[in-house]
Each structure stands twice: as structure tokens, then as C-alpha cells.
Write a protein that holds these residues in place. Structure first.
Motif, PDB file in Angstrom:
ATOM      1  N   UNK A   1      33.265  45.677  41.251  1.00  0.00           N
ATOM      2  CA  UNK A   1      33.141  44.247  41.421  1.00  0.00           C
ATOM      3  C   UNK A   1      33.417  43.840  42.874  1.00  0.00           C
ATOM      4  N   UNK A   2      33.259  44.797  43.782  1.00  0.00           N
ATOM      5  CA  UNK A   2      33.446  44.478  45.190  1.00  0.00           C
ATOM      6  C   UNK A   2      32.463  43.395  45.617  1.00  0.00           C
ATOM      7  N   UNK A   3      32.942  42.535  46.496  1.00  0.00           N
ATOM      8  CA  UNK A   3      32.084  41.486  47.015  1.00  0.00           C
ATOM      9  C   UNK A   3      32.113  40.201  46.208  1.00  0.00           C
ATOM     10  N   UNK A   4      32.725  40.227  45.021  1.00  0.00           N
ATOM     11  CA  UNK A   4      32.840  39.019  44.213  1.00  0.00           C
ATOM     12  C   UNK A   4      34.207  38.405  44.437  1.00  0.00           C
ATOM     13  N   UNK A   5      34.263  37.122  44.742  1.00  0.00           N
ATOM     14  CA  UNK A   5      35.567  36.495  44.967  1.00  0.00           C
ATOM     15  C   UNK A   5      36.317  36.294  43.646  1.00  0.00           C
ATOM     16  N   UNK A   6      37.633  36.334  43.732  1.00  0.00           N
ATOM     17  CA  UNK A   6      38.457  35.981  42.579  1.00  0.00           C
ATOM     18  C   UNK A   6      38.611  34.467  42.565  1.00  0.00           C
TER      19      UNK A   6
END
Length: 92
Positions: A1-6
Motif C-alpha cells: 500500500x505504498x504511496x497511499x496516504x493514511x
């Protein structure tokens, strides 16, 4: 899920969850469907991608969700299954 903001969970989201439960939009589980919908609505997500066709990606529930979100002044994300979002690979 790299690149997706929390996405943050804050007091406004907790209040939204309580409203969803109070208005019988979602089951009485503050860490479940109501929370997912509140996060997506508060953060103005274009889509809420889910396999949950009972409470979220359900055409029969969408009007109620839209009505309550309008009362709360919240955005209404598109509630779709992954197949709806990606398209059916069997359709040409």
C-alpha cells in the motif's frame, strides 16, 4: 500500500459514526462499516471500495446514506465493489 496516504480519524469522524448508527444507516459497530463510510465521506474520497454488499455497496442503502450525509453536510463517495471499479474482465 505504498504511496497511499493514511487518513486521519478525528472527533468529527467519531461524531459521524455515531450519527450513522443513530440514524440506522449502519450497524451498531463503531469500528466497522460506519467508521469506513465516515472516513471516506469526511475525507471526500471519490470511491469507497468494498466487498461489503450488505451495508455499503448496496443500491438499496445508497439513498439512506446520501440523505444522512446531506443532513451532515458530508460528501457522498461512490460505494463500489472492486469488480465495479475495475470492470468485469469477462465483458468485452
Amino acid at each position: 500500500m505504498e504511496g497511499f496516504p493514511l487518513l486521519d480519524i478525528n472527533e468529527a469522524i467519531a461524531d459521524t459514526v455515531a450519527n450513522y448508527i443513530a440514524h440506522h444507516v449502519m450497524p451498531n459497530d463503531p469500528a466497522g462499516d460506519a467508521l469506513h463510510l465516515a472516513i471516506a465521506s469526511f475525507h471526500r474520497c471519490d470511491f469507497l471500495l468494498t466487498w461489503n454488499c450488505r451495508h455499503l455497496a448496496n443500491a438499496n442503502k445508497f439513498g439512506h446514506i446520501r440523505q444522512v450525509n446531506s443532513l451532515l453536510g458530508l460528501y457522498v463517495p461512490a460505494l463500489v465493489t472492486p469488480l465495479e471499479w475495475l470492470g468485469d474482465p469477462h465483458e468485452a
